[in-house]
Design a protein around this motif. Sequence first.
Motif, short mmCIF file in Angstrom:
data_model
loop_
_atom_site.label_atom_id
_atom_site.label_comp_id
_atom_site.label_asym_id
_atom_site.label_seq_id
_atom_site.Cartn_x
_atom_site.Cartn_y
_atom_site.Cartn_z
N GLU A 1 2.10 -1.78 5.85
CA GLU A 1 1.03 -1.81 4.87
C GLU A 1 -0.13 -2.69 5.33
O GLU A 1 -1.30 -2.36 5.09
CB GLU A 1 1.58 -2.31 3.53
CG GLU A 1 2.58 -1.35 2.90
CD GLU A 1 3.00 -1.75 1.50
OE1 GLU A 1 3.19 -0.85 0.65
OE2 GLU A 1 3.12 -2.97 1.25
N GLU B 1 -2.89 0.42 3.69
CA GLU B 1 -2.44 1.39 2.70
C GLU B 1 -1.11 0.92 2.11
O GLU B 1 -0.47 0.01 2.65
CB GLU B 1 -2.26 2.78 3.35
CG GLU B 1 -3.51 3.33 4.01
CD GLU B 1 -4.58 3.78 3.01
OE1 GLU B 1 -4.31 3.80 1.79
OE2 GLU B 1 -5.69 4.13 3.45
N SER C 1 -0.21 5.71 0.53
CA SER C 1 -1.55 6.11 0.10
C SER C 1 -2.33 6.56 1.33
O SER C 1 -2.02 6.18 2.45
CB SER C 1 -2.24 4.95 -0.60
OG SER C 1 -2.29 3.81 0.24
N GLY C 2 -3.37 7.36 1.11
CA GLY C 2 -4.13 7.90 2.24
C GLY C 2 -3.45 9.09 2.87
O GLY C 2 -3.78 9.48 4.00
#
Length: 383
Positions: A210, A215, A244-245
């Motif tokens: 992360e 993300e 995410s992304g």
Amino acid sequence: MNKKLKMGMVGGGQGAFIGSVHRFAAALDSEIELVCGAFSSSPEKAISSGKELGITDRRNYASYEEMFEQEMLLDEAERMDFVAIVTPNHMHYPVACAALNAGFHVISDKPATLDLDEAIKLSKLVNKTNLLFCLTHTYTGYPMVKEAKDIIRQGKLGKLRKVIVEYTQGWLSEAQDESNKQAAWRTNPAMSGISGCMGDIGSHAANLAEYITSESIEQLCAELTSFVPNRLLDDDGIALIKMSGDINGILHASQVATGEENNLTIRVYGEKGGLEWHQQEPNSLILKWLNEPMQILRTAGNNTSISLVNTRIPMGHPEGYLEAFANIYRNFAQAIRAYQQGKDASPQTFDYPGINDGVHGMAIIEGLVKSHQSDEKWFTLNN
């Protein structure tokens, strides 16, 4: 010249591993000095440990409750500025709450708490007191990890597609007796929490993924295993992750990978290229491009100021774990100084893991266990 910040410590006494790591890291840049402590849950051992560390008798405390009570009575110029919590997991929450309620900033070993419920409560208290909280996710402190983060931030890899992160050790390949203090509490649910391997080192791998990508892990599909007979917590685990992304990935952690030491490795792939970093060879960052030759960037070489500011020695000299740990302490110390001057002291400004990382980390650990126990393929994190 700034006066040194004054640090207290809870835990980390005789027989502990991580306490000395925190003390080395805090002292490395000469910004922090250890002035007091309650170094064990045993009053006798606490006092004995403090004497060995050269702590003056009047600030060598038998319990953390006594330490906070007595330190609050001291003049502001003498009392500690913050406390380092280096206990087993089950004591992180009560000690952190006591410190914050007494008006002290906190730096804590990870995970933030024993479970997600405690982490959420702690987050509310941090926000209520408006004090600073730092979590020592060590590996975010490496210069080439910061270099990797900056490369991705600049979009050099293009849109990210995949992350593969793994942390393998072999030290728990056999059953350990009670004399091994580090193994005893890490394999005890009452002290470690609901997960063993994933809570201990899988959380580091997740945090690294992360941090580098900026993300968040949002969904996961996990399988956890206890290979050693009669072991109560997982000693191995693997998970598919969705971030995410629109990034897919794999998270793998094991403490029964026989022969492995501390093999934390991450690979990130985008549309234009990929990167690779190994904790056991931390001074190198490998870049792989779609239509260009592979590159190897070296610590203190021709890199960005972001990695150079986190490097203390000329290139070619080995720099590693303790220095990475010290970068977190240095950044947190700078945040405390800013706080004392009424300036911005946010983790975003000074680049240290904060309470939000702690809450999300506990959500990941809980999600891994729930996914493993569930018949559902994917488990959505709730934090």
